[in-house]
Enzyme design. Structure first.
Site, PDB file in Angstrom:
ATOM      1  N   SER A 153       0.857  -1.180   0.000  1.00 27.20           N
ATOM      2  CA  SER A 153       0.000   0.000   0.000  1.00 27.20           C
ATOM      3  C   SER A 153       0.898   1.236   0.000  1.00 27.20           C
ATOM      4  O   SER A 153       1.736   1.392   0.889  1.00 27.20           O
ATOM      5  CB  SER A 153      -0.898  -0.030   1.247  1.00 27.20           C
ATOM      6  OG  SER A 153      -1.691   1.130   1.323  1.00 27.20           O
ATOM      7  N   LYS A 179      -0.906  -0.910  -4.546  1.00 29.93           N
ATOM      8  CA  LYS A 179      -2.139  -0.186  -4.196  1.00 29.93           C
ATOM      9  C   LYS A 179      -1.760   1.256  -3.921  1.00 29.93           C
ATOM     10  O   LYS A 179      -0.893   1.523  -3.098  1.00 29.93           O
ATOM     11  CB  LYS A 179      -2.780  -0.826  -2.972  1.00 29.93           C
ATOM     12  CG  LYS A 179      -3.794   0.047  -2.224  1.00 29.93           C
ATOM     13  CD  LYS A 179      -4.535  -0.745  -1.166  1.00 29.93           C
ATOM     14  CE  LYS A 179      -4.796   0.073   0.093  1.00 29.93           C
ATOM     15  NZ  LYS A 179      -5.516  -0.690   1.111  1.00 29.93           N
ATOM     16  N   LYS A 181      -2.886   4.948  -2.580  1.00 34.20           N
ATOM     17  CA  LYS A 181      -3.864   5.763  -1.872  1.00 34.20           C
ATOM     18  C   LYS A 181      -4.196   6.952  -2.773  1.00 34.20           C
ATOM     19  O   LYS A 181      -3.282   7.540  -3.373  1.00 34.20           O
ATOM     20  CB  LYS A 181      -3.263   6.247  -0.547  1.00 34.20           C
ATOM     21  CG  LYS A 181      -3.030   5.125   0.459  1.00 34.20           C
ATOM     22  CD  LYS A 181      -4.350   4.570   0.956  1.00 34.20           C
ATOM     23  CE  LYS A 181      -4.145   3.700   2.187  1.00 34.20           C
ATOM     24  NZ  LYS A 181      -5.442   3.178   2.683  1.00 34.20           N
ATOM     25  N   ASP A 207      -7.114   3.050  -3.329  1.00 34.45           N
ATOM     26  CA  ASP A 207      -7.890   3.106  -2.082  1.00 34.45           C
ATOM     27  C   ASP A 207      -8.162   4.569  -1.737  1.00 34.45           C
ATOM     28  O   ASP A 207      -7.224   5.338  -1.515  1.00 34.45           O
ATOM     29  CB  ASP A 207      -7.097   2.432  -0.954  1.00 34.45           C
ATOM     30  CG  ASP A 207      -7.889   2.332   0.345  1.00 34.45           C
ATOM     31  OD1 ASP A 207      -9.063   2.756   0.375  1.00 34.45           O
ATOM     32  OD2 ASP A 207      -7.324   1.809   1.331  1.00 34.45           O
ATOM     33  N   GLU A 232     -11.120   0.882  -3.976  1.00 39.56           N
ATOM     34  CA  GLU A 232     -11.472   0.565  -2.591  1.00 39.56           C
ATOM     35  C   GLU A 232     -12.101   1.767  -1.899  1.00 39.56           C
ATOM     36  O   GLU A 232     -11.553   2.867  -1.920  1.00 39.56           O
ATOM     37  CB  GLU A 232     -10.177   0.130  -1.865  1.00 39.56           C
ATOM     38  CG  GLU A 232     -10.356  -0.295  -0.421  1.00 39.56           C
ATOM     39  CD  GLU A 232      -9.017  -0.725   0.204  1.00 39.56           C
ATOM     40  OE1 GLU A 232      -8.028  -0.897  -0.533  1.00 39.56           O
ATOM     41  OE2 GLU A 232      -8.979  -0.864   1.441  1.00 39.56           O
ATOM     42  N   ASP A 257     -14.025  -1.526   2.255  1.00 41.42           N
ATOM     43  CA  ASP A 257     -13.153  -1.723   3.411  1.00 41.42           C
ATOM     44  C   ASP A 257     -13.932  -1.229   4.634  1.00 41.42           C
ATOM     45  O   ASP A 257     -14.626  -2.011   5.303  1.00 41.42           O
ATOM     46  CB  ASP A 257     -11.833  -0.961   3.189  1.00 41.42           C
ATOM     47  CG  ASP A 257     -10.892  -0.948   4.393  1.00 41.42           C
ATOM     48  OD1 ASP A 257     -11.256  -1.500   5.442  1.00 41.42           O
ATOM     49  OD2 ASP A 257      -9.789  -0.365   4.289  1.00 41.42           O
ATOM     50  N   LYS A 281     -10.430  -7.243   6.936  1.00 41.32           N
ATOM     51  CA  LYS A 281      -9.466  -6.897   7.983  1.00 41.32           C
ATOM     52  C   LYS A 281     -10.012  -7.460   9.285  1.00 41.32           C
ATOM     53  O   LYS A 281     -11.071  -7.012   9.762  1.00 41.32           O
ATOM     54  CB  LYS A 281      -9.340  -5.381   8.132  1.00 41.32           C
ATOM     55  CG  LYS A 281      -8.598  -4.688   7.016  1.00 41.32           C
ATOM     56  CD  LYS A 281      -8.513  -3.189   7.280  1.00 41.32           C
ATOM     57  CE  LYS A 281      -7.839  -2.477   6.125  1.00 41.32           C
ATOM     58  NZ  LYS A 281      -7.919  -1.010   6.280  1.00 41.32           N
ATOM     59  N   GLY A 309      -4.656  -4.483   5.583  1.00 41.35           N
ATOM     60  CA  GLY A 309      -3.696  -4.286   6.676  1.00 41.35           C
ATOM     61  C   GLY A 309      -4.001  -3.011   7.424  1.00 41.35           C
ATOM     62  O   GLY A 309      -4.708  -2.133   6.916  1.00 41.35           O
TER      63      GLY A 309
HETATM   64  O1  OSB Z   1      -7.482   1.670   4.247  1.00 38.24           O
HETATM   65  O2  OSB Z   1      -6.377  -0.078   3.912  1.00 38.24           O
HETATM   66  C1  OSB Z   1      -6.517   0.978   4.516  1.00 38.24           C
HETATM   67  C2  OSB Z   1      -3.533   1.596   6.805  1.00 38.24           C
HETATM   68  C3  OSB Z   1      -4.170   2.148   7.888  1.00 38.24           C
HETATM   69  C4  OSB Z   1      -5.518   2.339   7.847  1.00 38.24           C
HETATM   70  C5  OSB Z   1      -6.248   1.985   6.728  1.00 38.24           C
HETATM   71  C6  OSB Z   1      -5.625   1.406   5.633  1.00 38.24           C
HETATM   72  C7  OSB Z   1      -4.237   1.251   5.669  1.00 38.24           C
HETATM   73  C8  OSB Z   1      -3.462   0.736   4.567  1.00 38.24           C
HETATM   74  C9  OSB Z   1      -2.140   0.094   4.906  1.00 38.24           C
HETATM   75  O3  OSB Z   1      -3.768   0.860   3.403  1.00 38.24           O
HETATM   76  C10 OSB Z   1      -2.177  -1.351   4.664  1.00 38.24           C
HETATM   77  C11 OSB Z   1      -1.025  -2.045   5.331  1.00 38.24           C
HETATM   78  O4  OSB Z   1      -1.048  -2.232   6.560  1.00 38.24           O
HETATM   79  O5  OSB Z   1      -0.125  -2.473   4.614  1.00 38.24           O
HETATM   80 MG    MG Z   2      -8.612   0.627   2.798  1.00 35.66          MG
END
Ligand code: OSB
Ligand code: MG
Length: 387
Positions: A153, A179, A181, A207, A232, A257, A281, A309
């Site tokens: 991510s 992925k 953001k 995401d 996402e 999510d 998750k 994650g």
């Molecule tokens: O939206 O997936 C998410 C991390 C913290 C809170 C929300 C998200 C995330 C990540 C990181 O995208 C995913 C990871 O732990 O590798």
């Molecule tokens: Mg997410």
């Protein structure tokens, strides 16, 4: 369903709550904020099982601020101390399956509940000398370790050049899926540039962490040309109908999510056409047992799932790796190596990526062993609840 009854129940003596401060190797920016350090609540259940002392650990994935979800770490600790553990302390013996049932009257707080359940399950598995992977039935018959593909991510970068340099670094590390953001203003151009860099064959997804509105369907449809796996959580978590509207307008599959907090809600979101792919998750849904139920229902309905994650330490990541080996997890998860976020993990054998894959842990317990010295060095507070 897994055979939880085969695990010995615990006679819990006390629970220790630790807070640890873990700096990130680089700031991680999402549409809801920037994380530079994790302030994490760990739950340690100390018990006897079959007459032997046993200890189990669970990681609460709540962030420091209520920005990803309403839950946040101070509140998670407070509700754990004041409301959750007192309700569990009244019984003679405790099992992981008891935790969700006994805490059902408490509304919300899935991350706090999930951490307790994980700690109990870890202790029960250790007492039985079994791994989570073994309990899930995801070990291989031929004696070789199970491998799962590893995705990464990538936070929002102001400058596209910087983003490309970061993505190239992760490709060099071997990650098999990227992925990004995104948020309004950092989306189409960023995705176009990354698709160009990684070529047509590397799986790509985005995401939004709820950063868009229902009226953004035509804008998000501009992402269709980049042949991504999924978009996402574009809309606020309550807006299931809005996600169904976007799913009809946008060709790229819509993945939920934040919106998915239970198996029942996931089933409804699928029925409404709002959830074409599910991010599972364990912390967000109240624990690994509910995560398994969501996996099972998605598998039955042909909805692909992947394991998300929450910037976990090796405690959460080890268990996530085993979960992600279940057959419905047909897409690579956010199960990156420990060093993607942390210079120093608190487990003895941090998750590593080799040829783009992570090895599912098979040590007794949920998939990790604590490095007690490192853990002590990052612990900020400890509180003890006697049972
Ligand atoms: O939206 O997936 C998410 C991390 C913290 C809170 C929300 C998200 C995330 C990540 C990181 O995208 C995913 C990871 O732990 O590798
Ligand atoms: Mg997410």
């Amino acid at each position: 369903m897994i055979e939880l009854d085969a695990l010995p129940p615990l006679i819990v003596e006390r629970v220790e709550l630790r807070r640890v401060a873990m700096p990130l190797v680089a700031p991680f920016r999402t549409s809801f904020g920037v994380e530079s350090e994790r302030d994490i609540l760990l739950v340690n259940v100390l018990a006897t099982a079959n007459g032997d002392a046993v200890s189990g650990w669970g990681e609460c994935v709540a962030l420091a601020e209520p920005t990803y979800s309403a839950e946040y770490v101070d509140a998670a600790q407070r509700v754990t101390e004041q409301h959750l553990l007192p309700r569990l302390a009244v019984v003679e013996t405790l099992t992981a399956a008891d935790v969700g049932r006994m805490l059902g009257a408490i509304h919300g707080h899935p991350m706090a509940k999930g951490a307790i359940e994980a700690a109990v399950l870890d202790a029960q598995l250790r007492a039985a000398g079994r791994s989570f992977a073994d309990l899930l039935g995801v070990t291989t018959d031929n004696g070789l370790p199970t491998q799962i593909p590893s995705g990464v991510s990538v936070g929002i970068h102001e400058q596209v050049d910087d983003l490309l340099a970061t993505v190239q670094g992760y490709l060099d590390d071997g990650y098999v899926r990227i992925k990004l953001k995104i948020e309004p203003g950092s989306d189409i151009e960023h995705v176009a540039a990354v698709r160009e860099l990684i070529g047509p064959d590397t799986p790509l997804q985005v995401d939004a962490n709820t950063a868009y509105r229902r009226t953004d369907g035509q804008h998000l449809a501009r992402l269709d040309e980049f042949d991504m796996l999924l978009i996402e959580q574009p809309l606020p978590e309550e807006d299931i109908v809005g996600h169904a509207m976007l799913a009809a307008e946008v060709e790229t599959p819509i993945c939920l999510d934040e919106s998915l907090v239970s198996a029942a809600g996931t089933a409804d979101a699928i029925d409404l056409g709002a959830c074409e792919i599910a991010n599972i998750k364990p912390g967000r849904v109240g624990g690994y047992l509910e995560a398994i139920r969501i996996h099972d229902l998605c598998l039955e309905r042909g909805v692909p799932v992947w394991c998300g994650g929450m910037i976990e330490t090796g405690i959460g990541r080890g268990a996530n790796a085993a979960l992600a080996a279940l057959p419905g997890f047909t897409l690579p998860g956010d199960i990156s190596a420990s060093n993607r976020f942390y210079a120093q993990d608190i487990v003895t054998d941090p998750i590593r990526i080799v040829d783009g894959h992570v090895t599912v842990p098979t040590t007794p317990g949920m998939g990790f062993d604590i490095d007690a010295d490192v853990l002590d060095s990052v612990t900020t507070t400890t509180s003890i609840i006697e049972f």
